[in-house]
Design a protein around this motif. Structure first.
Motif, PDB file in Angstrom:
ATOM      1  N   VAL A 212       5.593  -8.415 -50.362  1.00  0.00           N
ATOM      2  CA  VAL A 212       6.561  -8.489 -51.752  1.00  0.00           C
ATOM      3  C   VAL A 212       6.108  -9.268 -52.661  1.00  0.00           C
ATOM      4  O   VAL A 212       5.948 -10.368 -52.456  1.00  0.00           O
ATOM      5  CB  VAL A 212       8.160  -8.756 -51.406  1.00  0.00           C
ATOM      6  N   TYR A 213       5.922  -8.804 -53.976  1.00  0.00           N
ATOM      7  CA  TYR A 213       5.476  -9.466 -55.149  1.00  0.00           C
ATOM      8  C   TYR A 213       6.522 -10.260 -55.750  1.00  0.00           C
ATOM      9  O   TYR A 213       7.621  -9.432 -56.042  1.00  0.00           O
ATOM     10  CB  TYR A 213       4.652  -8.814 -56.041  1.00  0.00           C
ATOM     11  N   HIS A 214       6.450 -11.654 -55.711  1.00  0.00           N
ATOM     12  CA  HIS A 214       7.728 -12.453 -56.524  1.00  0.00           C
ATOM     13  C   HIS A 214       7.519 -12.915 -57.931  1.00  0.00           C
ATOM     14  O   HIS A 214       8.066 -12.629 -58.524  1.00  0.00           O
ATOM     15  CB  HIS A 214       8.079 -13.499 -55.586  1.00  0.00           C
ATOM     16  N   GLU A 215       6.342 -13.479 -57.719  1.00  0.00           N
ATOM     17  CA  GLU A 215       5.635 -14.223 -59.242  1.00  0.00           C
ATOM     18  C   GLU A 215       4.181 -14.579 -59.267  1.00  0.00           C
ATOM     19  O   GLU A 215       3.635 -14.463 -58.070  1.00  0.00           O
ATOM     20  CB  GLU A 215       6.633 -15.428 -59.374  1.00  0.00           C
ATOM     21  N   LYS A 216       3.747 -14.532 -60.419  1.00  0.00           N
ATOM     22  CA  LYS A 216       2.353 -15.092 -60.404  1.00  0.00           C
ATOM     23  C   LYS A 216       2.366 -16.538 -59.919  1.00  0.00           C
ATOM     24  O   LYS A 216       3.258 -17.384 -60.091  1.00  0.00           O
ATOM     25  CB  LYS A 216       2.085 -15.032 -61.847  1.00  0.00           C
ATOM     26  N   ASN A 217       1.126 -16.656 -59.326  1.00  0.00           N
ATOM     27  CA  ASN A 217       0.812 -17.803 -58.722  1.00  0.00           C
ATOM     28  C   ASN A 217      -0.632 -18.323 -59.102  1.00  0.00           C
ATOM     29  O   ASN A 217      -1.473 -18.106 -58.115  1.00  0.00           O
ATOM     30  CB  ASN A 217       1.197 -18.373 -57.167  1.00  0.00           C
ATOM     31  N   PRO A 218      -0.926 -18.496 -60.168  1.00  0.00           N
ATOM     32  CA  PRO A 218      -2.313 -18.776 -60.682  1.00  0.00           C
ATOM     33  C   PRO A 218      -3.232 -19.838 -59.895  1.00  0.00           C
ATOM     34  O   PRO A 218      -4.122 -19.704 -59.571  1.00  0.00           O
ATOM     35  CB  PRO A 218      -2.128 -19.325 -62.150  1.00  0.00           C
ATOM     36  N   GLN A 219      -2.489 -21.225 -59.467  1.00  0.00           N
ATOM     37  CA  GLN A 219      -3.089 -22.034 -58.807  1.00  0.00           C
ATOM     38  C   GLN A 219      -3.504 -21.411 -57.316  1.00  0.00           C
ATOM     39  O   GLN A 219      -4.596 -21.705 -56.936  1.00  0.00           O
ATOM     40  CB  GLN A 219      -2.080 -23.385 -58.609  1.00  0.00           C
ATOM     41  N   MET A 220      -2.636 -20.874 -56.758  1.00  0.00           N
ATOM     42  CA  MET A 220      -2.883 -20.282 -55.453  1.00  0.00           C
ATOM     43  C   MET A 220      -4.077 -19.382 -55.593  1.00  0.00           C
ATOM     44  O   MET A 220      -5.015 -19.470 -54.821  1.00  0.00           O
ATOM     45  CB  MET A 220      -1.743 -19.505 -54.826  1.00  0.00           C
ATOM     46  N   MET A 221      -3.904 -18.458 -56.455  1.00  0.00           N
ATOM     47  CA  MET A 221      -4.864 -17.457 -56.711  1.00  0.00           C
ATOM     48  C   MET A 221      -6.483 -18.120 -56.960  1.00  0.00           C
ATOM     49  O   MET A 221      -7.477 -17.815 -56.470  1.00  0.00           O
ATOM     50  CB  MET A 221      -4.596 -16.647 -58.001  1.00  0.00           C
ATOM     51  N   ARG A 222      -6.466 -19.245 -57.757  1.00  0.00           N
ATOM     52  CA  ARG A 222      -7.812 -19.957 -57.811  1.00  0.00           C
ATOM     53  C   ARG A 222      -8.024 -20.726 -56.861  1.00  0.00           C
ATOM     54  O   ARG A 222      -9.473 -20.565 -56.416  1.00  0.00           O
ATOM     55  CB  ARG A 222      -7.311 -21.108 -59.068  1.00  0.00           C
ATOM     56  N   GLU A 223      -7.178 -21.105 -55.851  1.00  0.00           N
ATOM     57  CA  GLU A 223      -7.535 -21.807 -54.554  1.00  0.00           C
ATOM     58  C   GLU A 223      -8.054 -20.904 -53.577  1.00  0.00           C
ATOM     59  O   GLU A 223      -9.178 -20.945 -52.893  1.00  0.00           O
ATOM     60  CB  GLU A 223      -6.667 -22.508 -54.071  1.00  0.00           C
ATOM     61  N   ILE A 224      -7.307 -19.589 -53.582  1.00  0.00           N
ATOM     62  CA  ILE A 224      -7.930 -18.436 -52.651  1.00  0.00           C
ATOM     63  C   ILE A 224      -9.346 -17.926 -53.192  1.00  0.00           C
ATOM     64  O   ILE A 224     -10.364 -17.866 -52.325  1.00  0.00           O
ATOM     65  CB  ILE A 224      -7.052 -17.391 -52.561  1.00  0.00           C
ATOM     66  N   ALA A 225      -9.427 -18.069 -54.437  1.00  0.00           N
ATOM     67  CA  ALA A 225     -10.866 -17.369 -54.901  1.00  0.00           C
ATOM     68  C   ALA A 225     -11.812 -18.387 -54.796  1.00  0.00           C
ATOM     69  O   ALA A 225     -12.854 -18.239 -54.245  1.00  0.00           O
ATOM     70  CB  ALA A 225     -10.603 -17.279 -56.437  1.00  0.00           C
ATOM     71  N   SER A 226     -11.469 -19.908 -54.933  1.00  0.00           N
ATOM     72  CA  SER A 226     -12.509 -21.015 -54.661  1.00  0.00           C
ATOM     73  C   SER A 226     -13.098 -20.922 -53.139  1.00  0.00           C
ATOM     74  O   SER A 226     -14.404 -20.853 -52.788  1.00  0.00           O
ATOM     75  CB  SER A 226     -11.725 -22.432 -55.017  1.00  0.00           C
ATOM     76  N   LEU A 227     -12.111 -20.714 -52.282  1.00  0.00           N
ATOM     77  CA  LEU A 227     -12.202 -20.838 -50.882  1.00  0.00           C
ATOM     78  C   LEU A 227     -13.174 -19.677 -50.393  1.00  0.00           C
ATOM     79  O   LEU A 227     -14.079 -19.413 -49.744  1.00  0.00           O
ATOM     80  CB  LEU A 227     -11.101 -21.029 -49.883  1.00  0.00           C
ATOM     81  N   SER A 228     -12.654 -18.330 -50.964  1.00  0.00           N
ATOM     82  CA  SER A 228     -13.388 -17.039 -50.596  1.00  0.00           C
ATOM     83  C   SER A 228     -14.728 -17.226 -51.284  1.00  0.00           C
ATOM     84  O   SER A 228     -15.791 -16.577 -50.427  1.00  0.00           O
ATOM     85  CB  SER A 228     -12.649 -16.305 -51.404  1.00  0.00           C
ATOM     86  N   LEU A 229     -14.959 -17.619 -52.550  1.00  0.00           N
ATOM     87  CA  LEU A 229     -16.371 -17.585 -52.957  1.00  0.00           C
ATOM     88  C   LEU A 229     -17.208 -18.752 -52.200  1.00  0.00           C
ATOM     89  O   LEU A 229     -18.579 -18.376 -52.109  1.00  0.00           O
ATOM     90  CB  LEU A 229     -16.197 -18.119 -54.665  1.00  0.00           C
ATOM     91  N   SER A 230     -16.775 -19.786 -51.776  1.00  0.00           N
ATOM     92  CA  SER A 230     -17.437 -20.608 -50.990  1.00  0.00           C
ATOM     93  C   SER A 230     -17.745 -20.090 -49.662  1.00  0.00           C
ATOM     94  O   SER A 230     -19.120 -20.166 -48.989  1.00  0.00           O
ATOM     95  CB  SER A 230     -16.843 -21.908 -50.674  1.00  0.00           C
ATOM     96  N   LEU A 231     -17.030 -19.301 -48.952  1.00  0.00           N
ATOM     97  CA  LEU A 231     -17.184 -18.437 -47.787  1.00  0.00           C
ATOM     98  C   LEU A 231     -18.340 -17.247 -48.143  1.00  0.00           C
ATOM     99  O   LEU A 231     -19.200 -17.036 -47.316  1.00  0.00           O
ATOM    100  CB  LEU A 231     -16.053 -17.704 -47.062  1.00  0.00           C
ATOM    101  N   LEU A 232     -18.080 -16.623 -49.337  1.00  0.00           N
ATOM    102  CA  LEU A 232     -19.252 -15.658 -49.335  1.00  0.00           C
ATOM    103  C   LEU A 232     -20.453 -16.170 -49.507  1.00  0.00           C
ATOM    104  O   LEU A 232     -21.569 -15.651 -49.261  1.00  0.00           O
ATOM    105  CB  LEU A 232     -19.090 -14.917 -50.957  1.00  0.00           C
ATOM    106  N   LEU A 233     -20.675 -17.623 -50.288  1.00  0.00           N
ATOM    107  CA  LEU A 233     -21.999 -18.085 -50.241  1.00  0.00           C
ATOM    108  C   LEU A 233     -22.460 -18.447 -48.931  1.00  0.00           C
ATOM    109  O   LEU A 233     -23.595 -18.192 -48.633  1.00  0.00           O
ATOM    110  CB  LEU A 233     -21.901 -19.245 -51.259  1.00  0.00           C
TER     111      LEU A 233
END
Length: 504
Positions: A212-233
């Protein structure tokens, strides 16, 4: 707790089955679809291998933040993580589709003179199927992460065991009537689709998981993106690190040398998988210790306990391979693959360091420090290319193994251990002291292996099996009596009691 212990046990069952299937898979395919179709299957698979990294790099971020909010009891944020992640997965699925279309076009353009019209059509169909398989895996990713976060490891491991066991059986039955490579890929897609549906049903019906989508969470999205990009590298570095050696060898020496090196590579890659198995079920536990209890001392204790158990298992495998591996390779691959033994042994030694500290990767993810490891891994992958070119020209394929060993030891060994100690605050000194304490018992295990090979070297399959039947229980008893601490002995005793109760 029982789920975690059962999950570890089933992880090793899965690893054993996976190893057996890998050993039998190639002969089955060669016998059923033939050399030409098998070559076509491998060609298409290698073409898609770099795209396949997209299916796994985002999952760690989802699992990390779902676990984080689950530990503090924030149900709305758990649902929000899954909803946001579902959007990311859908975008990735669309990206995979676009890449897939481009791959089909590039494949037909690049191999039009090398393949017949029938082979080209079949290869294009297999590319479409493989891309569809990646999309199925992507779209079921949020449910895999959620089930992991709820620590329902038994369900996930049974699915893995079932799928890896069913695949060769399905292929063997179907290819008797349809001996084509596309049938192999179609079987994989159907099994992946079945697994995805079972995960969805289990997550929805048994665990009551809501997206269920409740609200935007820019910080969480940035942290997920940061971790995911490091894993991609890190995943890109992994492809470069383990795939480039064979390309360099093929260019410098020839395809025969590549075949020998690939046999050794299959052994050390399987060995590293054994070491990483046990750590796969500890992300929720680590998240609880770090996010909820803020207890780095307990994290260090867990890191050491898991590392010791992994080392005990891996050291027995390594010692066994040192004394019986040469005979195994000759019986399995042939007399001309003798150098594969040295390649495997040379690389297995530094791989052991990374494998027994695999839980450290989960700790880096939890602390959002994984990018450092990705940069180091990418750097050693590039250094390995340069060193491999220099050494292969001078000492042949053994030079490639030495290059990999030096790069791995410096990067994943020395540099990462300094980082774990100084920045992550793990008790690395105590970790290695605990590992060193196992040395006397392992020397006794090595003596047992030496005596067996000194008395009589195995030259036939029956003799080889007999040697293993003597060595494995003997070495295990030595390690239990003289190496294991009380905690580890209790684990073994508890496992044996469970097995005996089930038999009675």
């Amino acid at each position: 707790m029982n789920q975690r212990k059962s999950g570890v046990l089933l992880s090793y069952v899965y690893s054993v089955i996976h190893i057996i299937v890998n050993l039998l898979y190639i002969p089955i395919l060669l016998r059923t679809i033939g050399k030409e179709e098998y070559g076509l299957y491998q060609l298409v698979g290698s073409f898609v291998s770099y795209v396949s990294i997209l299916e796994s790099f985002i999952s760690a971020g989802v699992l990390r933040y779902y676990c984080k909010y689950r530990q503090v009891g924030n149900e709305a944020e758990q649902e929000n993580v899954l909803a946001i992640s579902r959007t990311i997965y859908r975008v990735l699925a669309l990206l995979v589709t676009l890449i897939g279309v481009a791959l089909v076009f590039l494949f037909r353009l690049g191999y039009r003179s090398a393949l017949t019209a029938a082979q080209m059509d079949e290869a294009s169909f297999m590319l479409v199927l493989m891309i569809a398989n990646l999309m199925i895996h992507l779209l079921s990713g949020i449910y895999t992460a959620a089930i992991n976060a709820h620590e329902r490891f038994v369900f996930l491991k049974l699915l893995q065991i079932g799928s890896v066991s069913l695949l060769p059986i399905a292929i063997l039955l179907i290819t008797r009537r349809l001996p084509y490579a596309y049938v192999v890929v179609l079987s994989q897609v159907l099994i992946e689709l079945t697994v995805a549906i079972l995960k969805w049903v289990f997550a929805k019906r048994t665990l009551g998981i809501r997206v269920v989508y409740h609200e935007k969470n820019p910080q969480m999205m940035r942290e997920i993106a940061s971790l995911s990009l490091s894993l991609l590298l890190a995943l890109l570095a992994d492809r470069i690190f383990w795939k480039t050696d064979q390309i360099i060898i093929g260019k410098a020496i020839g395809t025969g040398a590549v075949a020998v090196y690939s046999v050794g590579a299959q052994i050390y890659l399987t060995y590293s998988q054994i070491g990483t198995t046990i750590s796969s079920v500890f992300m929720p536990r680590l998240s609880r210790l770090y996010d909820k209890e803020h207890d780095m001392a307990a994290v260090s204790d867990l890191f050491i306990r898991v590392g010791r158990i992994s080392f005990e298992i891996l050291s027995l495998v390594l010692i066994g391979f040192i004394f019986f591996g040469r005979e195994f390779i000759q019986l399995w691959a042939g007399q001309s693959f003798g150098d594969a033994f040295w390649i495997a042994v040379i690389i297995m030694i530094p791989v052991t360091i990374d494998a027994i500290q695999n839980l450290g990767l989960s700790i880096l993810q939890i602390q959002n420090r994984y990018f450092f490891r990705s940069k180091i891994y990418f750097a050693i992958a590039l250094a390995n290319i340069v060193l491999t070119v220099l050494l292969v020209q001078r000492i042949g394929i053994i030079g490639a193994a030495i290059s990999t060993t030096v790069s791995f030891f410096l990067g994943n060994g020395l540099i990462m251990n300094c980082y774990y100690a100084r920045t992550v605050k793990l008790d690395i000194r105590r970790f290695w002291l605990q590992i060193i304490r196992l040395a006397p018992s392992l020397l006794l295990c090595a003596a047992a292996g030496f005596l067996l090979t000194y008395i009589h070297a195995a030259s036939r399959i029956l003799e080889f099996v007999l040697h293993l039947a003597i060595f494995v229980p003997t070495a295990a008893l030595i390690l239990y009596a003289f190496g294991m601490n009380q905690y580890e002995k209790n684990l073994v005793a508890g496992l044996l009691r469970k097995l005996l109760r089930r038999r009675t």
